[in-house]
Motif scaffolding. Structure first.
Motif, PDB file in Angstrom:
ATOM      1  N   ASP A 142      -4.327   1.840   3.388  1.00  0.00           N
ATOM      2  CA  ASP A 142      -3.831   0.813   4.521  1.00  0.00           C
ATOM      3  C   ASP A 142      -4.066  -0.529   4.309  1.00  0.00           C
ATOM      4  OD1 ASP A 142      -2.703   3.022   5.773  1.00  0.00           O
ATOM      5  OD2 ASP A 142      -3.850   2.901   7.514  1.00  0.00           O
ATOM      6  N   ILE A 143      -5.647  -0.698   4.041  1.00  0.00           N
ATOM      7  CA  ILE A 143      -6.241  -1.961   3.601  1.00  0.00           C
ATOM      8  C   ILE A 143      -5.579  -2.527   2.257  1.00  0.00           C
ATOM      9  CG2 ILE A 143      -8.425  -3.110   2.808  1.00  0.00           C
ATOM     10  CD1 ILE A 143     -10.096  -0.672   4.295  1.00  0.00           C
ATOM     11  N   LEU A 144      -5.296  -1.682   1.392  1.00  0.00           N
ATOM     12  CA  LEU A 144      -4.466  -2.425   0.390  1.00  0.00           C
ATOM     13  C   LEU A 144      -3.198  -2.737   0.369  1.00  0.00           C
ATOM     14  CD1 LEU A 144      -6.152   0.095  -2.499  1.00  0.00           C
ATOM     15  CD2 LEU A 144      -6.431  -2.205  -2.291  1.00  0.00           C
ATOM     16  N   ASP A 145      -2.494  -2.191   1.486  1.00  0.00           N
ATOM     17  CA  ASP A 145      -1.044  -2.543   1.671  1.00  0.00           C
ATOM     18  C   ASP A 145      -1.202  -3.768   2.592  1.00  0.00           C
ATOM     19  OD1 ASP A 145       1.739  -1.641   2.026  1.00  0.00           O
ATOM     20  OD2 ASP A 145       1.462  -2.245   4.027  1.00  0.00           O
ATOM     21  N   ILE A 146      -2.416  -4.474   2.860  1.00  0.00           N
ATOM     22  CA  ILE A 146      -2.552  -5.660   3.513  1.00  0.00           C
ATOM     23  C   ILE A 146      -3.046  -6.962   2.464  1.00  0.00           C
ATOM     24  CG2 ILE A 146      -3.677  -7.303   5.073  1.00  0.00           C
ATOM     25  CD1 ILE A 146      -3.695  -4.581   6.895  1.00  0.00           C
ATOM     26  N   VAL A 147      -4.155  -6.339   1.790  1.00  0.00           N
ATOM     27  CA  VAL A 147      -4.855  -7.321   0.836  1.00  0.00           C
ATOM     28  C   VAL A 147      -4.721  -6.826  -0.499  1.00  0.00           C
ATOM     29  CG1 VAL A 147      -6.550  -7.586   2.734  1.00  0.00           C
ATOM     30  CG2 VAL A 147      -6.943  -6.032   0.746  1.00  0.00           C
TER      31      VAL A 147
END
Lengths: 297, 297
Positions: free
Chosen positions: B225-230
């Motif tokens: 989920d984090i990588l989908d943002i950053v």
């Protein structure tokens, strides 16, 4: 002996109850998914595959309780294949077993996932059933391997692919037979072999029953093609004429209707001969072969 | 000890070769179906699940040759789930692992069938592998039962359903965790447990490794989920920002980005603690937990 119709009704009810229990025993399944799986699984139909499991086990004096979960597993595999085949991306059928197809009720995504879940569950059931029946590791794992082959890319799924690729093409009789050997034949053969294996069939019995199943599978498919031409929509629970509409090659198209009918009769006769074999109680298996010739649904 | 990157490369190549062989050994598969299955199966990706099978088996001194087919089976299940999840009827994704998704190349029907075939094959491979490894009927069949539960309606498929039903809804943290426990967690846990079971784990080792896998699974999903943002589109091989676009609930949305990062670190630390356990060679499993915190793809 009870009539085949009575047998179908009794065992059909037994199978229905067992399928229902298996669905109820699954914990933590999202409601919508459970509904979608149950909608197609519990919709009835001929239950030919699970009945073949039970009848074959019975023909060898096997324990019905041990055969029943295998019967349910094969019906789950069959049901998943129908749900996926009916999808708009595949055959795009709106009706099945007299009701709206799964995706028409639950949407395409849920239909895909319900099919996936039924297929996945089938293997779990086989594993539990093999444990319950006290099968040896070798027999149990071989049976699961065989189910994977006959239901998968080398069997039923491969047959569906060949069927799709063959649409709008003039197929030879050989190509048509190859499609059906995998698309419908493999699962029918699996049903008979499962029933035989769980009842500890001897190698020669297994071999005779396998050939019986192969004749039956081909006869079944030819009869299916015949019914798509001359059948009754209400009895079939689906429209007739869909093969022609989809430009599918069929036995009647290649052989003619009368010759197709002769094939069905000949195959059924061969199947019946095959089960007149030592240690096989053949009556029920003969009834089933006869039914396939005369069935209207 | 070799670096994790070297381990990933070495074992990744081993897994790739084993998957290729398994595909080649299948006979009588229609060409187009084989191509479609291989296209997604051999496309690479992190191979996290099969690596977890191998690393866990290794951590218990297991035989790599015996663990390898189980690693392939779990990768087939993972790949089938990606193929189906990417379909227009589901997530409708065009890219995966840096390439066009299966249905964009082979069409929806073939993608559905290739997924079905991979799932079906996975169970056959598990059965063969259990036979090859000389597992007892009870251990082998229990493992297959567990795979069916964790991959099916009560596990991964159920998680995908909950995920779809949860779109465009404001989920609580608890609901989100329940989705991911089944959608991604169950298959990661299965991977670790398969590796442990084929290496004859003792009950206390199995229990510690299961908890390790559960922490890892949750950390993995939060990091996703984090990588989908950053994240970096090129490193990920897929577009970023798709969760927000699809109005999916995510950990960063519920917890904030920084708190999400703290969760990943805490879960990884817990996972590492858990494998400091008698008879478990923990180094590689610790490396993998560390990797999950720092990964960019």
């Amino acid at each position: 002996m009870e009539t085949l119709q009575a047998y179908f009704e009794n065992k059909g009810a037994l199978i229905q109850q067992a399928l229902r229990s298996l669905m109820e025993e699954m914990s933590e399944v999202p409601d919508r998914l459970r509904e979608s799986m149950s909608y197609s699984l519990l919709a009835g139909g001929k239950r030919l595959r699970p009945l073949l499991v039970l009848a074959t086990s019975e023909a060898l004096g096997g324990d019905e309780k041990q055969a029943l979960p295998f019967a349910c597993a094969v019906e789950m595999i069959h049901t998943y294949s129908l749900i996926h085949d009916d999808l708009p991306a595949m055959d795009n059928d709106d009706y099945r077993r007299g009701r709206l197809t799964n995706h028409k009720v639950f949407g395409d995504a849920m239909a895909i996932l319900a099919g996936d879940a039924l297929l996945t569950k089938a293997f779990g059931i086989m594993a539990s059933a093999a444990k319950e029946a006290g099968m040896s590791a070798d027999s149990a794992l071989s049976l699961i391997e065989e189910a994977s082959i006959r239901a998968g890319a080398e069997g039923m799924v491969g047959g569906q692919v060949k069927d799709i690729l063959g649409e709008n093409q003039q197929l030879t009789l050989e190509e048509l037979q190859s499609i059906h050997r995998s698309k419908t034949g493999d699962l029918l053969t699996l049903s008979v072999r499962m029933g035989a294996l769980v009842a500890n069939a001897q190698p020669d019995q297994l071999s005779a029953l396998t050939k019986y199943a192969e004749r039956l599978g081909l006869a079944f498919q030819i009869q299916d093609d015949i019914l798509d031409i001359v059948g009754d929509k209400d009895k079939l629970g689906k429209p007739v004429g869909s093969d022609e509409e989809k430009h599918k090659s069929t036995y009647p198209a290649l052989l003619g209707l009368e010759e197709s009918r002769r094939w069905v009769k000949r195959l059924a006769a061969e199947a019946k001969e095959l089960v007149l074999h030592e240690g096989i109680w053949a009556e029920r298996l003969i009834q089933i072969a006869d039914f396939l010739v005369t069935r209207e649904q």
